[in-house]
Design an enzyme around this catalytic site. Structure first.
Site, PDB file in Angstrom:
ATOM      1  CG  ASP A 237     -34.048 -22.998   6.574  1.00 33.16           C
ATOM      2  OD1 ASP A 237     -32.987 -22.155   6.847  1.00 33.16           O
ATOM      3  OD2 ASP A 237     -33.992 -23.377   6.307  1.00 33.16           O
ATOM      4  CG  ASP A 238     -29.089 -20.425  10.052  1.00 34.64           C
ATOM      5  OD1 ASP A 238     -28.893 -21.016  10.940  1.00 34.64           O
ATOM      6  OD2 ASP A 238     -28.142 -20.350   9.031  1.00 34.64           O
TER       7      ASP A 238
ATOM      8  CE  LYS B 123     -32.559 -25.458   4.219  1.00 31.70           C
ATOM      9  NZ  LYS B 123     -33.560 -24.301   4.325  1.00 31.70           N
TER      10      LYS B 123
ATOM     11  CG  ASP C 220     -27.282 -25.201   5.164  1.00 34.35           C
ATOM     12  OD1 ASP C 220     -26.969 -25.998   3.691  1.00 34.35           O
ATOM     13  OD2 ASP C 220     -28.246 -24.334   5.054  1.00 34.35           O
TER      14      ASP C 220
ATOM     15  NE  ARG D 162     -30.926 -26.012  -2.656  1.00 36.86           N
ATOM     16  CZ  ARG D 162     -31.297 -25.198  -1.198  1.00 36.86           C
ATOM     17  NH1 ARG D 162     -31.639 -25.250  -0.801  1.00 36.86           N
ATOM     18  NH2 ARG D 162     -30.326 -24.219  -1.805  1.00 36.86           N
TER      19      ARG D 162
ATOM     20  CG  ASP E 256     -29.413 -20.895  -0.706  1.00 37.57           C
ATOM     21  OD1 ASP E 256     -29.062 -21.843  -0.716  1.00 37.57           O
ATOM     22  OD2 ASP E 256     -29.676 -19.846   0.812  1.00 37.57           O
TER      23      ASP E 256
HETATM   24  C1  GLA Z   1     -28.554 -21.473   2.824  1.00 42.70           C
HETATM   25  C2  GLA Z   1     -29.302 -23.003   2.309  1.00 42.70           C
HETATM   26  C3  GLA Z   1     -30.309 -22.380   2.594  1.00 42.70           C
HETATM   27  C4  GLA Z   1     -31.152 -21.832   4.651  1.00 42.70           C
HETATM   28  C5  GLA Z   1     -29.642 -21.084   4.910  1.00 42.70           C
HETATM   29  C6  GLA Z   1     -29.613 -20.658   5.992  1.00 42.70           C
HETATM   30  O1  GLA Z   1     -28.024 -20.591   2.020  1.00 42.70           O
HETATM   31  O2  GLA Z   1     -28.935 -22.890   1.251  1.00 42.70           O
HETATM   32  O3  GLA Z   1     -32.089 -23.290   2.963  1.00 42.70           O
HETATM   33  O4  GLA Z   1     -31.040 -22.595   4.887  1.00 42.70           O
HETATM   34  O5  GLA Z   1     -28.981 -21.775   3.950  1.00 42.70           O
HETATM   35  O6  GLA Z   1     -28.870 -19.473   6.202  1.00 42.70           O
END
Ligand code: GLA
Length: 421
Positions: free
Chosen positions: A79-80, A160, A162, A219, A223
């Site tokens: 992820d991030d 992914k 965002d 999505r 979150d």
């Molecule tokens: C957003 C996304 C999360 C995650 C964070 C990472 O909030 O919705 O799923 O990827 O960013 O910073």
């Protein structure tokens, strides 16, 4: 689209059909770091839980050793917070040099050597939510093509995308452009979008037919976090918008209620079963965000329940419908295989949000839960949490009541009704 477009304008075919690429025909399954490990980058203080290559390799090892891989959990998704803050002189993204010293290609090779796949993360704006470089550029240009090519060279299998730091008005233009860049990279990548979520937050009506044509996974809700309030809020949201979401779920394109948090700190055992049951009922992607190195056996059993995984992976990917709600109860019904004498099977969840009391009976007439059935049908009832569905509870006629004893506080019962031959 008319057939003539397909013949005379191959570009249209290419850009419109990013999801009809044979990828993710059933909901993708795997592991994703965000809820459990977030953006921890201090590897001195947190050597076992910072975002680095060891973390992903160790979780991957557990997918293989503990039997997750053979059940379909094959994606390991970063992820991030994985990259350097600056691009290199060729404008390419660079993995953090201290935390990913071997580079992303080596990490992807490692996953592939184990029969797994590697996913990575980016953002439609100039910066990700945690302020790492995104795929857009403030000056009106973007890095979509450069980054898609870089990911392809690294052997990345999923991306992914965002939606932070960009005006969601522009998403209808930007997300398909990134989808096109991914297609043109030549590397098949599952495209995970947050396109509708940010638009809904900005009161823009998402164009779901464009979204399902561009993304494999999308999505809608904010979150997920590590607690029951978050899970029930997602379940309620899907119930409240049921018809819309059912319409836009199917092979190759899935609504994403976000990660499984089973194995985190927030859910009781019963609530963990409910999250798994409901994500199976939704035909949702199953991305666990937990620490597989420290997963309790009873939670592993929930995540590895073959009957629930089969329900989730049903080839029709029809999302469950909420057919009943009151103050304490929700009832959800999902149409599934096998079809017997042209009659569908049905999975049924009784979910209790009652807050005091012991286990109690919930009872409803089968004909009120399943309307699309013949009066003469008799069903064999399997409890999918008992011996992975192999145990038969009994048989029911359409005029009978399905009566099940349910615990409270987010507990559920999940049964499957299969028409008798
Ligand atoms: C957003 C996304 C999360 C995650 C964070 C990472 O909030 O919705 O799923 O990827 O960013 O910073």
């Amino acid at each position: 689209m008319h057939l003539v477009d397909i013949i005379y304008n191959p570009v249209i075919v290419y850009t419109v059909h990013s999801r009809n690429d044979g990828l993710a025909l059933t909901p993708p399954m795997g592991w994703l770091s965000w809820v459990r490990f977030a953006c921890e980058t201090d590897c001195k203080k947190y050597p076992n839980s910072c975002i680095n290559e060891e973390l992903y390799k160790e979780q991957a090892d557990r997918l293989v050793k503990d039997g997750f891989k053979e059940l379909g959990y094959v994606y390991v998704n970063i992820d991030d917070c994985w990259s350097e803050k600056e691009r290199d002189v060729h404008q390419r993204l660079v993995p953090d040099k201290h935390r990913f010293p071997s580079g992303m290609k080596a990490l992807a090779d490692y996953m592939h050597s184990q029969g797994l796949k590697l996913g990575i993360y980016g953002d439609v704006g100039p910066q990700t939510c945690a302020h790492y470089p995104g795929q857009n550029d403030k000056n009106g240009s973007n890095y979509f093509s450069i980054d898609a090519k870089t990911f392809a060279e690294w052997g990345i299998d999923s991306f992914k995308f965002d939606g932070c730091n960009e005006d969601p008005k522009h998403f209808d233009d930007l997300y398909p452009k990134m989808g096109k860049a991914l297609n043109e990279s030549g590397q098949p990548m599952v495209f995970i979008c947050e396109w509708p979520l940010y638009q809904l937050h900005h009161k823009i009506t998402p164009n779901y037919s464009a979204i399902e044509n561009t993304c494999h996974v999308y999505r809608n809700h904010g979150d997920v976090s590590d607690g029951w309030n978050s899970i029930i809020s997602i379940i309620n949201f899907y119930g409240d918008n049921n018809d819309l979401f059912i319409k836009y779920n199917g092979p190759g394109h899935f609504n994403d209620p976000d990660m499984l948090i089973i194995g985190g700190f927030g859910l009781s055992y019963e609530q963990s079963r409910t999250q798994m049951a409901m994500w199976a009922m939704f035909s949702a992607p199953l991305y666990m965000s937990n620490d597989l190195r420290a997963l309790k056996p009873e939670l592993r059993q929930i995540l590895q329940n073959k009957a629930l995984i089969a329900l989730n992976q049903d080839k029709h990917a029809i999302m469950a419908k909420r057919v009943y709600t009151d103050k304490n109860t929700q009832i959800w019904v999902k149409q599934v295989e096998p079809k017997v004498n042209n009659q569908w099977s049905y999975a049924i969840v009784y979910l209790s949000t009652k807050s005091i009391g012991d286990r109690y009976y919930i009872s409803h007439k089968v004909s009120q839960l399943i309307t699309d059935t013949k009066n003469t049908t008799e069903y064999v009832v399997h409890d999918l949490f008992l011996d992975e569905g192999k145990e038969i509870l009994g048989t029911l006629r359409v005029s009978d009541n399905l009566e099940l004893k349910v615990a409270i506080a987010g507990a559920c019962r999940l049964v499957k009704l299969v028409p008798k031959y």
